[in-house]
Write a protein that holds these residues in place. Structure first.
Motif, PDB file in Angstrom:
ATOM      1  N   VAL A 176       0.832  -1.208   0.000  1.00 24.19           N
ATOM      2  CA  VAL A 176       0.000   0.000   0.000  1.00 24.19           C
ATOM      3  C   VAL A 176       0.863   1.253   0.000  1.00 24.19           C
ATOM      4  O   VAL A 176       0.474   2.291  -0.545  1.00 24.19           O
ATOM      5  N   SER A 177       2.063   1.163   0.586  1.00 21.22           N
ATOM      6  CA  SER A 177       2.990   2.290   0.551  1.00 21.22           C
ATOM      7  C   SER A 177       3.497   2.539  -0.864  1.00 21.22           C
ATOM      8  O   SER A 177       3.736   3.681  -1.258  1.00 21.22           O
TER       9      SER A 177
ATOM     10  N   ARG B 140       2.533   9.070   3.060  1.00 21.21           N
ATOM     11  CA  ARG B 140       1.070   9.181   3.081  1.00 21.21           C
ATOM     12  C   ARG B 140       0.452   8.036   3.882  1.00 21.21           C
ATOM     13  O   ARG B 140      -0.488   8.229   4.657  1.00 21.21           O
ATOM     14  N   MET B 141       0.968   6.833   3.705  1.00 23.54           N
ATOM     15  CA  MET B 141       0.382   5.698   4.418  1.00 23.54           C
ATOM     16  C   MET B 141       0.736   5.714   5.900  1.00 23.54           C
ATOM     17  O   MET B 141      -0.093   5.335   6.738  1.00 23.54           O
TER      18      MET B 141
ATOM     19  N   TYR C 127      -2.237   5.675   8.607  1.00 21.12           N
ATOM     20  CA  TYR C 127      -2.353   4.686   9.679  1.00 21.12           C
ATOM     21  C   TYR C 127      -2.352   5.366  11.045  1.00 21.12           C
ATOM     22  O   TYR C 127      -3.068   4.928  11.959  1.00 21.12           O
TER      23      TYR C 127
ATOM     24  N   SER D  17      -9.969   0.397   4.016  1.00 24.64           N
ATOM     25  CA  SER D  17      -9.492   1.644   3.418  1.00 24.64           C
ATOM     26  C   SER D  17      -9.701   1.565   1.917  1.00 24.64           C
ATOM     27  O   SER D  17      -9.642   0.488   1.315  1.00 24.64           O
TER      28      SER D  17
ATOM     29  N   LEU E 240      -8.081   3.233  -1.398  1.00 28.27           N
ATOM     30  CA  LEU E 240      -6.885   3.963  -1.799  1.00 28.27           C
ATOM     31  C   LEU E 240      -6.962   4.277  -3.289  1.00 28.27           C
ATOM     32  O   LEU E 240      -6.919   3.380  -4.137  1.00 28.27           O
TER      33      LEU E 240
END
Length: 342
Positions: free
Chosen positions: A307-308, A315-316, A320, A337, A339
């Motif tokens: 996800v990063s 941003r991640m 979190y 989530s 994204l």
């Protein structure tokens, strides 16, 4: 890339032990471009556009957790990857008490013989007798809840339904594609009414998805393999969505990993039926997907790295931290989530 860049502190009380009820009442943190919104899963139709397509994993979780004995020693077994009609690669608890050739006795007169150990820390296991292994597992197995849930409470009858998505069809997973646990027939109807389509593919999720990254650098991590399939007709429909200007939104990291594995440098999704070891970290150029709906992942995990890569590591980390501060529920039975990178 240093693995400690993907570490964060999660209070234990943020780990969900049961899913939201109804399923689509779970909270949903939306990251769209530079904006952040606190919504619920039932708000999803308003966050997507007509012509978009959600891509689900239709794998079905099997009762892959077994408790048995080798002589007087208690032995716990988690099936990991199928090797043949009666043979599985497994992780073993109390593995020092099991040697190749030993027979393990499980409940309901189910027996299996231990084979060679493997480099992932597990071993091969061959089920004895003539009955199909699927029937043996239904008799003797339990749903394989992730260790961060199973260590806090016992698996029970509710988990047979709770840990299975509404799309579950192709038996073979030993962990659920948990982002799709949030979907209900009513939510799917609302998405259809909004002009948002959906497709399914199959990736049999392995227990390796819960293995921690033990290396200090991502270059030294060996990714676990999982088997997946996208048929020709599905690939053609997905390509048509993008050609018409729609976005492909993967529901879960398993769908995303399979889509990216099946897509060439030209952005065309091709039929796929093979194992994938794709390991996505920041710097990866996404070829197939335009967004991802997913749950909140473990620190230092390959999924938090994924996800990063999609949204940016800073941003991640901020997202979190926001989720923890706002009381979101984490991991398999937790919140979602959405994204959508700029």
């Amino acid at each position: 890339m240093r693995v400690d860049l993907f570490d964060f502190e999660l209070p234990p009380e943020r780990i969900a032990l049961r899913p939201a009820s109804p399923r689509d009442a779970a909270r949903m943190l939306v990251l769209a471009g530079g904006e952040t919104h606190d919504l619920h899963v039932f708000d999803l139709p308003g966050q997507l556009r007509a012509g978009d397509c959600l891509v689900f994993n239709d794998t079905r979780v099997i009762p892959a957790q077994l408790e048995g004995r080798r002589g007087e020693a208690k032995v716990g077994v988690t099936l990991h990857k199928r090797l043949g009609p009666r043979d599985w690669q497994v992780f073993v608890r109390n593995a020092k008490r099991v040697r190749p050739g030993d027979v393990i006795d499980f409940a309901a007169d189910v027996q299996a013989q231990a084979g060679a150990r493997d480099e992932d820390g597990g071993m091969a296991l061959s089920f004895l007798g003539d009955e199909p292994v699927e029937l043996l597992l239904e008799r003797a197995g339990q749903m394989p809840l992730p260790p961060y849930i199973a260590s806090k409470r016992a698996t029970d009858a509710r988990d047979r339904d709770d840990y299975q998505t509404m799309f579950a069809r192709e038996a073979g997973a030993v962990a659920a594609p948990t982002a799709a646990l949030h979907f209900t027939p009513g939510l799917l109807d609302a998405l259809d009414a909004a002009g948002i389509g959906h497709e399914t593919l199959t990736l049999h999720v392995g227990a390796g998805t819960f293995l921690p990254v033990k290396a200090d650098d991502t270059d030294d991590h060996r990714m676990h393999a999982e088997w997946g399939r996208i048929d020709a007709a599905t690939a053609a429909r997905l390509n048509a969505v993008r050609a018409a200007g729609g976005r492909l939104i993967a529901v879960g990291t398993t769908s995303l990993r399979l889509l990216e594995s099946a897509t060439g440098e030209d952005g065309i999704i091709r039929p796929f039926a093979d194992e994938t070891r794709i390991f996505i970290t920041p710097g990866y150029r996404f070829r197939a997907v335009d967004g991802l709906m997913t749950n909140f992942h473990l620190p230092r995990s390959t999924l938090f790295m994924l996800v990063s890569a999609l949204m940016g590591a800073e941003r991640m980390r901020a997202a979190y931290a926001h989720a923890i501060a706002q009381g979101y529920r984490f991991y398999s039975y937790g919140d979602a989530s959405l994204l959508l990178p700029a």
